[in-house]
Design a protein around this motif. Structure first.
Motif, PDB file in Angstrom:
ATOM      1  N   GLY A  73       0.814  -1.212   0.000  1.00 26.01           N
ATOM      2  CA  GLY A  73       0.000   0.000   0.000  1.00 26.01           C
ATOM      3  C   GLY A  73       0.845   1.258   0.000  1.00 26.01           C
ATOM      4  N   CYS A  74       1.945   1.244   0.743  1.00 24.40           N
ATOM      5  CA  CYS A  74       2.866   2.381   0.742  1.00 24.40           C
ATOM      6  C   CYS A  74       3.470   2.574  -0.646  1.00 24.40           C
ATOM      7  N   LEU A  75       3.848   1.483  -1.274  1.00 21.55           N
ATOM      8  CA  LEU A  75       4.405   1.563  -2.626  1.00 21.55           C
ATOM      9  C   LEU A  75       3.372   2.097  -3.616  1.00 21.55           C
ATOM     10  N   ALA A  76       2.116   1.687  -3.458  1.00 14.86           N
ATOM     11  CA  ALA A  76       1.043   2.164  -4.331  1.00 14.86           C
ATOM     12  C   ALA A  76       0.815   3.656  -4.136  1.00 14.86           C
ATOM     13  N   GLY A  77       0.773   4.087  -2.903  1.00 13.65           N
ATOM     14  CA  GLY A  77       0.595   5.506  -2.617  1.00 13.65           C
ATOM     15  C   GLY A  77       1.735   6.339  -3.166  1.00 13.65           C
ATOM     16  N   ARG A  78       2.942   5.850  -3.015  1.00 14.06           N
ATOM     17  CA  ARG A  78       4.125   6.537  -3.535  1.00 14.06           C
ATOM     18  C   ARG A  78       4.050   6.612  -5.062  1.00 14.06           C
ATOM     19  N   ALA A  79       3.693   5.499  -5.713  1.00 11.43           N
ATOM     20  CA  ALA A  79       3.602   5.473  -7.179  1.00 11.43           C
ATOM     21  C   ALA A  79       2.528   6.434  -7.691  1.00 11.43           C
ATOM     22  N   ALA A  80       1.476   6.641  -6.895  1.00 12.08           N
ATOM     23  CA  ALA A  80       0.403   7.562  -7.291  1.00 12.08           C
ATOM     24  C   ALA A  80       0.817   9.018  -7.091  1.00 12.08           C
TER      25      ALA A  80
ATOM     26  N   VAL B 174       2.580   9.738   1.713  1.00  7.97           N
ATOM     27  CA  VAL B 174       2.346   8.435   2.338  1.00  7.97           C
ATOM     28  C   VAL B 174       2.741   8.466   3.809  1.00  7.97           C
ATOM     29  N   ILE B 175       1.797   8.054   4.642  1.00 10.84           N
ATOM     30  CA  ILE B 175       2.027   7.928   6.079  1.00 10.84           C
ATOM     31  C   ILE B 175       1.920   6.450   6.423  1.00 10.84           C
ATOM     32  N   ALA B 176       3.039   5.869   6.813  1.00  9.21           N
ATOM     33  CA  ALA B 176       3.076   4.447   7.155  1.00  9.21           C
ATOM     34  C   ALA B 176       2.849   4.259   8.645  1.00  9.21           C
ATOM     35  N   ILE B 177       1.998   3.306   8.949  1.00  9.32           N
ATOM     36  CA  ILE B 177       1.745   2.925  10.342  1.00  9.32           C
ATOM     37  C   ILE B 177       1.873   1.405  10.402  1.00  9.32           C
ATOM     38  N   PRO B 178       3.123   0.920  10.438  1.00  6.41           N
ATOM     39  CA  PRO B 178       3.315  -0.531  10.414  1.00  6.41           C
ATOM     40  C   PRO B 178       2.786  -1.201  11.666  1.00  6.41           C
TER      41      PRO B 178
ATOM     42  N   THR C  41       9.538  -5.617  12.904  1.00  6.79           N
ATOM     43  CA  THR C  41      10.923  -5.600  13.357  1.00  6.79           C
ATOM     44  C   THR C  41      11.544  -4.237  13.031  1.00  6.79           C
ATOM     45  N   PRO C  42      12.657  -3.906  13.659  1.00  7.10           N
ATOM     46  CA  PRO C  42      13.351  -2.656  13.305  1.00  7.10           C
ATOM     47  C   PRO C  42      13.705  -2.600  11.812  1.00  7.10           C
ATOM     48  N   GLU C  43      14.054  -3.738  11.235  1.00  6.09           N
ATOM     49  CA  GLU C  43      14.385  -3.779   9.809  1.00  6.09           C
ATOM     50  C   GLU C  43      13.160  -3.473   8.953  1.00  6.09           C
ATOM     51  N   GLU C  44      12.014  -4.003   9.350  1.00  3.71           N
ATOM     52  CA  GLU C  44      10.775  -3.725   8.606  1.00  3.71           C
ATOM     53  C   GLU C  44      10.394  -2.250   8.721  1.00  3.71           C
ATOM     54  N   LYS C  45      10.537  -1.687   9.907  1.00  2.00           N
ATOM     55  CA  LYS C  45      10.248  -0.258  10.086  1.00  2.00           C
ATOM     56  C   LYS C  45      11.188   0.601   9.252  1.00  2.00           C
ATOM     57  N   GLU C  46      12.429   0.194   9.166  1.00  4.44           N
ATOM     58  CA  GLU C  46      13.396   0.923   8.332  1.00  4.44           C
ATOM     59  C   GLU C  46      12.969   0.866   6.864  1.00  4.44           C
ATOM     60  N   ALA C  47      12.472  -0.278   6.426  1.00  4.29           N
ATOM     61  CA  ALA C  47      12.005  -0.403   5.045  1.00  4.29           C
ATOM     62  C   ALA C  47      10.822   0.532   4.797  1.00  4.29           C
ATOM     63  N   PHE C  48       9.901   0.617   5.743  1.00  2.00           N
ATOM     64  CA  PHE C  48       8.775   1.551   5.630  1.00  2.00           C
ATOM     65  C   PHE C  48       9.278   2.988   5.534  1.00  2.00           C
ATOM     66  N   SER C  49      10.273   3.317   6.340  1.00  3.50           N
ATOM     67  CA  SER C  49      10.774   4.693   6.360  1.00  3.50           C
ATOM     68  C   SER C  49      11.433   5.073   5.042  1.00  3.50           C
ATOM     69  N   GLN C  50      11.897   4.091   4.281  1.00  3.99           N
ATOM     70  CA  GLN C  50      12.499   4.358   2.974  1.00  3.99           C
ATOM     71  C   GLN C  50      11.453   4.667   1.910  1.00  3.99           C
ATOM     72  N   VAL C  51      10.221   4.215   2.125  1.00  8.86           N
ATOM     73  CA  VAL C  51       9.148   4.380   1.140  1.00  8.86           C
ATOM     74  C   VAL C  51       8.192   5.503   1.530  1.00  8.86           C
ATOM     75  N   ALA C  52       7.867   5.591   2.805  1.00 13.52           N
ATOM     76  CA  ALA C  52       6.866   6.547   3.283  1.00 13.52           C
ATOM     77  C   ALA C  52       7.468   7.932   3.527  1.00 13.52           C
ATOM     78  N   ASP C  53       6.613   8.928   3.454  1.00 16.07           N
ATOM     79  CA  ASP C  53       7.020  10.290   3.789  1.00 16.07           C
ATOM     80  C   ASP C  53       7.092  10.486   5.294  1.00 16.07           C
ATOM     81  N   LEU C  54       6.286   9.711   6.009  1.00 24.02           N
ATOM     82  CA  LEU C  54       6.186   9.844   7.455  1.00 24.02           C
ATOM     83  C   LEU C  54       5.905   8.468   8.038  1.00 24.02           C
ATOM     84  N   LEU C  55       6.541   8.158   9.145  1.00 21.73           N
ATOM     85  CA  LEU C  55       6.365   6.871   9.814  1.00 21.73           C
ATOM     86  C   LEU C  55       5.838   7.133  11.218  1.00 21.73           C
TER      87      LEU C  55
END
Length: 107
Positions: free
Chosen positions: A52-59, A63-67, A72-86
């Motif tokens: 969903g974050c990738l879709a929002g970014r592509a549109a 994007v505000i990610a709320i994982p 995991t910290p690694e997953e949150k880091e991945a969200f932070s690379q895609v989303a504007d705000l975590l």
């Protein structure tokens, strides 16, 4: 969810004819923006999933990610690379965060 949905002007689901591809394609967010008669860049996307974050970014949306809290910290880091705000949860949302992020991105 009924109480939350009554505040929404439009709801787009993946079974809508204009949504040809599901997430991570941007179709669903582009259709929502079209229905609201706004540019996607004017839309906020709240997402708990990476596709969903990738879709929002592509549109082109903000994007505000709320994982999930179990992320995991690694997953949150991945969200932070895609989303504007975590955020950790929706209660942390404040418009000033969006404004600050947009100002930081404009410099």
């Amino acid at each position: 969810h009924e109480d939350m949905f009554r505040h929404m002007q439009t709801i787009v689901t993946t079974d809508h004819p204009s949504v040809k591809q599901g997430k991570p394609a941007p179709d669903i967010y582009l259709e929502a923006a079209r229905r609201l008669n706004v540019n996607p860049e004017e839309c906020l996307v709240f997402e708990d999933g990476m596709t969903g974050c990738l879709a929002g970014r592509a549109a082109g949306c903000f994007v505000i990610a709320i994982p999930d809290g179990r992320s995991t910290p690694e997953e949150k880091e991945a969200f932070s690379q895609v989303a504007d705000l975590l955020l950790d949860n929706l209660t942390q949302f404040d418009w000033s965060l969006v404004v600050a992020e947009q100002e930081n991105g404009a410099t």
